[in-house]
Scaffold this motif. Structure first.
Motif, PDB file in Angstrom:
ATOM      1  N   SER A  36      43.619  35.432  50.736  1.00 22.87           N
ATOM      2  CA  SER A  36      44.021  36.447  49.770  1.00 22.87           C
ATOM      3  C   SER A  36      43.053  37.621  49.821  1.00 22.87           C
ATOM      4  N   PHE A  37      43.566  38.758  49.414  1.00 19.86           N
ATOM      5  CA  PHE A  37      42.771  39.984  49.300  1.00 19.86           C
ATOM      6  C   PHE A  37      43.083  40.594  47.942  1.00 19.86           C
ATOM      7  N   THR A  38      42.055  40.865  47.157  1.00 24.69           N
ATOM      8  CA  THR A  38      42.241  41.399  45.813  1.00 24.69           C
ATOM      9  C   THR A  38      41.398  42.645  45.619  1.00 24.69           C
ATOM     10  N   ALA A  39      42.001  43.707  45.115  1.00 21.59           N
ATOM     11  CA  ALA A  39      41.287  44.937  44.779  1.00 21.59           C
ATOM     12  C   ALA A  39      41.461  45.205  43.292  1.00 21.59           C
ATOM     13  N   GLY A  40      40.370  45.626  42.637  1.00 20.07           N
ATOM     14  CA  GLY A  40      40.451  45.832  41.197  1.00 20.07           C
ATOM     15  C   GLY A  40      39.587  46.977  40.712  1.00 20.07           C
ATOM     16  N   LEU A  41      39.920  47.478  39.515  1.00 18.72           N
ATOM     17  CA  LEU A  41      39.182  48.544  38.856  1.00 18.72           C
ATOM     18  C   LEU A  41      38.939  48.164  37.399  1.00 18.72           C
ATOM     19  N   VAL A  42      37.798  48.569  36.868  1.00 21.42           N
ATOM     20  CA  VAL A  42      37.487  48.394  35.457  1.00 21.42           C
ATOM     21  C   VAL A  42      37.021  49.736  34.908  1.00 21.42           C
ATOM     22  N   TRP A  43      37.697  50.215  33.879  1.00 16.38           N
ATOM     23  CA  TRP A  43      37.342  51.488  33.234  1.00 16.38           C
ATOM     24  C   TRP A  43      36.773  51.177  31.860  1.00 16.38           C
ATOM     25  N   ARG A  44      35.490  51.462  31.687  1.00 21.68           N
ATOM     26  CA  ARG A  44      34.811  51.211  30.411  1.00 21.68           C
ATOM     27  C   ARG A  44      34.839  52.512  29.600  1.00 21.68           C
ATOM     28  N   HIS A  45      35.935  52.686  28.870  1.00 17.13           N
ATOM     29  CA  HIS A  45      36.202  53.960  28.214  1.00 17.13           C
ATOM     30  C   HIS A  45      35.341  54.168  26.969  1.00 17.13           C
ATOM     31  N   ARG A  46      35.200  53.152  26.157  1.00 11.07           N
ATOM     32  CA  ARG A  46      34.436  53.237  24.928  1.00 11.07           C
ATOM     33  C   ARG A  46      33.691  51.925  24.719  1.00 11.07           C
ATOM     34  N   SER A  47      32.747  51.945  23.793  1.00  8.15           N
ATOM     35  CA  SER A  47      32.041  50.720  23.445  1.00  8.15           C
ATOM     36  C   SER A  47      33.038  49.670  22.957  1.00  8.15           C
ATOM     37  N   HIS A  48      32.975  48.462  23.522  1.00  5.82           N
ATOM     38  CA  HIS A  48      33.859  47.341  23.191  1.00  5.82           C
ATOM     39  C   HIS A  48      35.296  47.579  23.636  1.00  5.82           C
ATOM     40  N   LEU A  49      35.548  48.577  24.475  1.00  2.00           N
ATOM     41  CA  LEU A  49      36.903  48.838  24.954  1.00  2.00           C
ATOM     42  C   LEU A  49      36.865  49.103  26.451  1.00  2.00           C
ATOM     43  N   SER A  50      37.586  48.298  27.207  1.00  2.00           N
ATOM     44  CA  SER A  50      37.681  48.504  28.647  1.00  2.00           C
ATOM     45  C   SER A  50      39.093  48.163  29.108  1.00  2.00           C
ATOM     46  N   ILE A  51      39.487  48.760  30.210  1.00  2.00           N
ATOM     47  CA  ILE A  51      40.793  48.520  30.810  1.00  2.00           C
ATOM     48  C   ILE A  51      40.570  48.078  32.248  1.00  2.00           C
ATOM     49  N   SER A  52      41.162  46.961  32.614  1.00  2.00           N
ATOM     50  CA  SER A  52      40.993  46.449  33.971  1.00  2.00           C
ATOM     51  C   SER A  52      42.352  46.231  34.617  1.00  2.00           C
ATOM     52  N   ALA A  53      42.406  46.413  35.918  1.00  2.00           N
ATOM     53  CA  ALA A  53      43.631  46.202  36.684  1.00  2.00           C
ATOM     54  C   ALA A  53      43.254  45.675  38.055  1.00  2.00           C
ATOM     55  N   ALA A  54      44.058  44.758  38.595  1.00  2.00           N
ATOM     56  CA  ALA A  54      43.801  44.180  39.909  1.00  2.00           C
ATOM     57  C   ALA A  54      45.113  43.952  40.626  1.00  2.00           C
ATOM     58  N   VAL A  55      45.071  44.058  41.951  1.00  2.00           N
ATOM     59  CA  VAL A  55      46.227  43.830  42.791  1.00  2.00           C
ATOM     60  C   VAL A  55      45.884  42.743  43.803  1.00  2.00           C
ATOM     61  N   PRO A  56      46.462  41.547  43.672  1.00  2.00           N
ATOM     62  CA  PRO A  56      46.206  40.477  44.651  1.00  2.00           C
ATOM     63  C   PRO A  56      47.263  40.469  45.751  1.00  2.00           C
ATOM     64  N   ILE A  57      46.825  40.260  46.971  1.00  2.00           N
ATOM     65  CA  ILE A  57      47.735  40.139  48.112  1.00  2.00           C
ATOM     66  C   ILE A  57      47.388  38.832  48.820  1.00  2.00           C
ATOM     67  N   THR A  58      48.363  37.963  48.977  1.00  2.00           N
ATOM     68  CA  THR A  58      48.149  36.700  49.670  1.00  2.00           C
ATOM     69  C   THR A  58      48.852  36.719  51.010  1.00  2.00           C
ATOM     70  N   TYR A  59      48.339  35.910  51.921  1.00  2.00           N
ATOM     71  CA  TYR A  59      48.988  35.795  53.233  1.00  2.00           C
ATOM     72  C   TYR A  59      48.899  34.338  53.690  1.00  2.00           C
ATOM     73  N   GLY A  60      49.741  33.988  54.639  1.00  2.00           N
ATOM     74  CA  GLY A  60      49.818  32.612  55.122  1.00  2.00           C
ATOM     75  C   GLY A  60      51.208  32.059  54.895  1.00  2.00           C
ATOM     76  N   ALA A  61      51.382  30.777  55.160  1.00  2.00           N
ATOM     77  CA  ALA A  61      52.676  30.135  55.004  1.00  2.00           C
ATOM     78  C   ALA A  61      53.109  30.210  53.540  1.00  2.00           C
ATOM     79  N   GLU A  62      54.433  30.301  53.319  1.00  2.00           N
ATOM     80  CA  GLU A  62      54.953  30.434  51.966  1.00  2.00           C
ATOM     81  C   GLU A  62      54.624  29.220  51.116  1.00  2.00           C
ATOM     82  N   SER A  63      54.459  28.062  51.726  1.00  2.00           N
ATOM     83  CA  SER A  63      54.214  26.840  50.968  1.00  2.00           C
ATOM     84  C   SER A  63      52.769  26.709  50.548  1.00  2.00           C
ATOM     85  N   THR A  64      51.875  27.615  50.975  1.00  2.00           N
ATOM     86  CA  THR A  64      50.451  27.490  50.651  1.00  2.00           C
ATOM     87  C   THR A  64      50.101  28.366  49.462  1.00  2.00           C
TER      88      THR A  64
END
Length: 259
Positions: free
Chosen positions: A231-259
């Motif tokens: 798998s390959f995962t890329a992500g971002l975290v935006w710390r906009h304010r104290s006690h407030l953050s927004i995170s996002a990630a995109v996972p990409i998997t590869y290999g046989a469908e059964s795995t």
């Protein structure tokens, strides 16, 4: 929740609920208990923790074969820590409902027992952990960690023995930072799987303060030769304010469908 009635006693607890629209869940889940334990410091040169809490052994973060007490938060545990002996010694007794043939009539022989010890020699830190339960056999992890040229290097050797059969594994890795750039990697060999297919590799890179903003970015790659999947995962975290953050990630998997 944290409470400290006096200098010898500290109580900590955490609870949580989930709301997951992505899975079609638009109502709050039931309240779940994360941790609930008490620390007692009234014993000279030692402290005691009892309750529901997590124990993490081994040095792996991408692969965790050395975390032989990973199920500690699924039951009730008693831990006695002696931080001044060597570089730290801990003894643990763990009880879970599934451990007992008759939960209403438990036996101490059905508990899981653990012992860990650390010792520092100059720039070399060594560690050893063992877990024993009759139904599981003996599980151990031996660790080494040092710093060379500003880079942390570590190794875990895992050995298991039960009913006359044994197996082992080897985990090695590194950690290095260059200013805001962080790098971390691991290589794991599962000796129970013959040949190269028992090998796995992982790499993580992170950068804090991207574009001089409160924005952190990271990527993680995992691969196993057992079935050539990963798998390959890329992500971002935006710390906009104290006690407030927004995170996002995109996972990409590869290999046989059964795995």
């Amino acid at each position: 929740m944290t409470a400290q009635p006096d200098q010898d006693l500290r109580v900590y607890g955490s609870v949580g609920v989930d709301l997951d629209p992505a899975s079609g869940q638009y109502t709050w889940s039931d309240i779940t208990l994360g941790e609930l334990y008490a620390d007692y410091y009234g014993v000279p040169l030692a402290f005691i923790r009892v309750g529901k809490f997590s124990v993490n052994w081994g040095q792996g973060r991408l692969f965790t074969p050395g975390d032989i007490m990973a199920d500690s938060d699924e039951g009730t545990a008693f831990r006695l820590s002696l931080p001044t002996m060597l570089s730290g010694i801990s003894a643990i007794a763990l009880a879970q409902k599934d451990f007992f043939a008759e939960p209403k009539n438990p036996s101490y022989r059905e508990l899981a027992y653990g012992l860990s010890a650390d010792l520092v020699f100059g720039y070399l830190r060594t560690g050893f952990g063992a877990r024993y339960r009759g139904a599981e056999g003996l599980r151990t992890v031996s660790s080494l960690k040092t710093v060379l040229g500003g880079t942390d290097f570590f190794t875990d050797i895992i050995f298991n023995y039960c009913d006359g059969e044994s197996d082992f594994g080897l985990l090695s890795g590194f950690y290095r930072s260059w200013g805001n750039l962080l790098s971390y990697g691991e290589y794991y060999i599962d000796a129970t799987i013959p040949g190269k297919i028992g090998h796995s590799v992982g790499l993580a890179l992170g950068y804090s303060g991207l574009f001089s903003k409160p924005l952190d970015a990271g990527v993680k790659w995992l691969h196993t030769w057992q079935d050539d999947s990963g798998s390959f995962t890329a992500g971002l975290v935006w710390r906009h304010r104290s006690h407030l953050s927004i995170s996002a990630a995109v996972p990409i998997t590869y290999g046989a469908e059964s795995t």
